[in-house]
Design an enzyme around this catalytic site. Structure first.
Site, mmCIF file in Angstrom:
data_model
loop_
_atom_site.group_PDB
_atom_site.id
_atom_site.type_symbol
_atom_site.label_atom_id
_atom_site.label_comp_id
_atom_site.label_asym_id
_atom_site.label_seq_id
_atom_site.Cartn_x
_atom_site.Cartn_y
_atom_site.Cartn_z
ATOM 1 N N ASP A 9 0.863 -1.167 0.000
ATOM 2 C CA ASP A 9 0.000 0.000 0.000
ATOM 3 C C ASP A 9 0.909 1.229 0.000
ATOM 4 O OD1 ASP A 9 -2.317 1.720 0.551
ATOM 5 O OD2 ASP A 9 -1.479 1.844 2.578
ATOM 6 N N LEU A 10 0.386 2.377 -0.435
ATOM 7 C CA LEU A 10 1.193 3.597 -0.469
ATOM 8 C C LEU A 10 0.961 4.488 0.748
ATOM 9 C CD1 LEU A 10 1.094 4.587 -4.260
ATOM 10 C CD2 LEU A 10 3.002 3.620 -2.973
#
Length: 271
Positions: A9-10
């Site tokens: 995930d960012l």
């Protein structure tokens, strides 16, 4: 076990609070790639808002975007597979939003549409720090109902408001009445997408297309839209800044996104 896929995930995970990738993360991810491990971005973001990170990581894998709504091939500059919202569903969302104080973004083909600059203030501020060729395509429109007919695909709506109760009530009605997927992606943001879309589902499809299984995956995340991949990966890791419910369901909890927790986990379980 040595994992063969790292899914990241960012926001709140790979990125620190200034939207930067820690140098320790860059180093270990490069080492993992050199050993043949596949590194994949799995995000709630539109693909136009991933470019600087994709470039920094020097990836050759597709990106899973908008919480699993579609798989985007950066090298070929095309969508590989997708399950967008129908125009009827989008129209009903827009109609229901008209009587609320909820700010909204509509993610379409290759752009993020907004009708109120306040809604996109944080993204605009971040975008302006980037080189021009890496900035996301942000377009202001007067009427979402009219604008949506100018595009082939509607990936998702991102809704935000300081009034969390209003946001809870609105998304509950959307889930109940329209049967759409509503996932919290930030403390004040809910994403609405086609029912059945999730990061875990799209990641599983891609992993199996590579002749692997989810047991081969090391996944990192921090919020509810990450849960579907954290609970199905061989090792699901929650960030130290993750909400408590996510930490409780993850197999492992590392340090927060401002510290080199991702690097420590990868060194221990992959390198």
């Amino acid at each position: 076990m040595s994992y063969r896929v790292i899914a990241l995930d960012l926001d709140g995970t790979l990125l620190d609070n200034q939207k930067r990738i820690l140098p320790e993360s860059l180093e270990v991810l490069q080492q993992a790639r050199q050993q043949g491990v596949k590194v994949l971005i799995v995000t709630g973001r539109h693909h136009v808002a991933i470019r600087p990170f994709y470039q920094a990581l020097e990836l050759d894998t597709p990106a899973i975007c908008c919480n699993g709504t579609y798989l985007y091939d950066y090298l070929g500059k095309k969508v590989i597979e997708s399950d967008p919202l129908t125009t009827d569903a989008a129209s009903q969302i827009i109609q229901r939003l008209a009587d609320t104080n909820i700010h909204r973004l509509m993610y379409v083909d290759d752009a993020m549409l907004y009708d109120n600059q306040e809604t996109i203030a944080r993204t605009l501020q971040w975008s302006n720090t980037l080189p021009v060729d890496l900035r996301p395509n942000l377009l202001q429109v007067d009427d979402f109902n009219q604008a949506m007919h100018d595009y082939k695909s509607i990936w998702k709506f991102a809704l935000t408001t300081p009034d969390r109760n209003e946001l809870h009530e609105f998304t509950q009605s959307i889930e109940k009445d329209l049967g759409l997927e509503c996932e919290w992606s930030w403390e004040d943001q809910v994403d609405i997408a086609q029912s059945g879309n999730s990061k875990g589902k799209r990641l599983k499809r891609w992993v199996e297309s590579q002749g692997l299984s989810m047991q081969d995956v090391l996944a990192f995340g921090d919020n509810f839209n990450d849960l579907s991949m954290l609970t199905t990966a061989g090792l699901g890791v929650a960030m130290g800044n993750a909400v408590d419910e996510i930490k409780q369901q993850a197999a492992l909890v590392t340090r927060d996104n401002t510290q080199p927790g991702i690097a420590e986990v990868i060194r221990k379980y992959v390198l």
